[in-house]
Design a protein around this motif. Structure first.
Motif: not given
Length: 493
Positions: A154-155, A234-235, A239-242, A453-454
């Protein structure tokens, strides 16, 4: 590519724009495509130039030259020349997620680097690009591409401008679950509210958002991360955030009289106008109206030009645009040689329209505002200016000097400040704990990782105010980095 002697046989044709005066009666796009026959001829002008500088995508003298997303321009020019439109579309979509945007609002640095442009007018790349994608939609060639399988990853992408949309599109096609957060009521970022309808009709943006939604991307609007939902939430969920929040902090004037009523930042003017148009066709009155007023736009760039065009459609009494730089030359100077972006005088759509209505180009060059004067009610009534001379010192550095006796007073009841953007807004970044320098997120180009990280960053939030094609470039590249981060390797090109 194209016809061997095409660039010698066929001249470049001017854009097929609607009549400059008549188009002021509405908010439809000012430009119209060429006929297929004409476009075939224009595609034929593309040379077999061996080294196609048009898609190199780099910066020379501080400006972009060539296409940052490395479009395969000679290939689809050749296919258009041969009227093989479906194949041209396939080539175009290999590198560009959203040609319907770039084909309308990109300043076309590809054309400045065109080899034909060494001695003749460049190939009309931008108009061909737009027509290819428009034909794709018209003929039903553009269909929803729903991934065959999902990775379970999930992003979250914060911001739905071109960088956010490009990264979302790529990661969704890689099989990840993508959620895009947008604090405005409509997805699209600057494509919706930063660009007027007459340059990019909002049905074009909404069509793409609907397509991305069909393909599996989840858009959550009216939600401000850091306020309506915390960074910590959100974190924990993704699994990752942009971070693709853009460079939304506008530069303001520090000037005597700035507090007068009737002075607005340009994006506030453009946003309120577009929102009112989309919400109610202006019936709600929730916009800044220039009707019957003298308007001054401070700032000589594209955003300022958009303010001019908007004010003209609102039937302003007069409009003037101030720029600090001298008028550009009509042809390249020795310091501005090909393939650098051509810094030459052009008559953009807004200025054509002003000439059609008032008989003069609205631009004033080498001018500086000294103070703003308000009336007894605190409303702006006039601007005081002085002309400037651009000179070079012994070290080759440019500076501006006031010209005594060139003072002038300009009547104005509305003033729009369009002098660029300082960088991204910081409160959200503080919540995430990401490092920033000069109001830009610290994340190296090509890597896009922040210090957390992430969490990754791309687009104007990372590089500063820039072009849509750079946003798409970074959106595509950050998607590949996130895919590698999550999966160990990437299926994305």
């Amino acid at each position: 590519m194209g016809k061997t002697t095409g660039f010698m046989e066929y001249p470049r044709q001017k854009p097929n724009d609607r009549d400059a005066f008549k188009r002021l009666n509405g908010w439809e796009e000012y430009s119209s495509p060429f006929s297929d026959t004409m476009l075939s001829q224009q595609g034929a002008r593309c040379m077999d130039c061996a080294t196609p500088f048009c898609h190199m995508g780099m910066e020379i003298q501080g400006m972009t030259t060539g296409c940052p997303i490395h479009n395969l321009i000679p290939e689809w020019n050749d296919l258009v020349y041969r009227e093989r439109w479906k194949e041209a579309l396939d080539r175009l979509l290999k590198t560009n997620n959203f040609p319907e945007f770039t084909g309308r609002v990109c300043p076309a640095p590809c054309e400045g680097a065109c080899t034909v442009a060494i001695s003749d007018p460049a190939v009309t790349i931008k108009n061909i690009e737009r027509t290819i994608i428009d034909k794709g939609f018209e003929n039903g060639w553009i269909k929803a591409r729903i991934p065959d399988k999902r990775t379970g990853k999930k992003i979250a992408i914060i911001g739905s401008g071109p960088a956010g949309l490009a990264s979302a599109d790529q990661l969704n096609q890689a099989g990840h679950h993508v959620t895009v957060y947008e604090r405005s009521d409509r997805a699209g970022g600057l494509l919706i509210y930063g660009i007027p309808n007459m340059k990019l009709e909002k049905e074009i943006v909404e069509r793409r958002i609907q397509l991305l939604t069909l393909e599996g991307i989840n858009f959550i609007t009216n939600t401000e991360v850091g306020k309506d939902i915390s960074a910590c939430e959100l974190q924990n969920e993704f699994d990752a955030i942009i971070l693709c929040t853009g460079a939304q902090k506008q530069r303001d004037l520090v000037l005597h009289g700035r507090e007068a009523k009737g002075i607005h930042l340009a994006m506030d003017y453009l946003t309120s106008t577009t929102k009112s148009f989309l919400d109610s066709n202006f019936e709600d009155g929730q916009f800044i109206d220039t009707k019957g007023k003298d308007v001054i736009v401070i700032g000589g760039g594209d955003t300022g030009a958009d303010c001019v065009a908007t004010a003209l459609r609102q039937n302003c009494r007069s409009v003037v645009q101030f720029g600090k730089h001298p008028k550009l030359p009509t042809s390249r100077t020795p310091e501005n040689m090909w393939p650098a972006y051509p810094n030459v005088f052009t008559l953009e759509y807004a200025y054509e329209e002003a000439e059609a209505k008032f008989g003069v180009d609205p631009r004033e060059y080498s001018i500086q505002t000294k103070k703003i004067v308000a009336d007894e009610k605190g409303n702006v009534k006039e601007l005081h200016t002085i002309q400037m001379k651009k000179s070079k010192d012994n070290n080759g550095n440019y500076f501006y000097k006031e010209i005594p006796g060139s003072e002038k007073i300009w009547p104005a009841q509305l003033v729009f400040i369009a002098i660029g953007f300082e960088g991204t807004e910081e409160p959200l970044l503080t919540q995430f704990g990401v490092e920033i320098t000069n109001q830009k997120i610290n994340a190296a180009y090509g890597d896009y990782k922040t210090n957390i990280d992430g969490i990754f960053a791309a687009g104007d939030a990372r590089r500063g105010q820039s072009l849509i094609v750079w946003a798409i470039n970074e959106g595509r590249e950050v998607a590949r980095k996130v895919d590698c981060y999550l999966m160990g390797s990437s299926v994305l090109s």
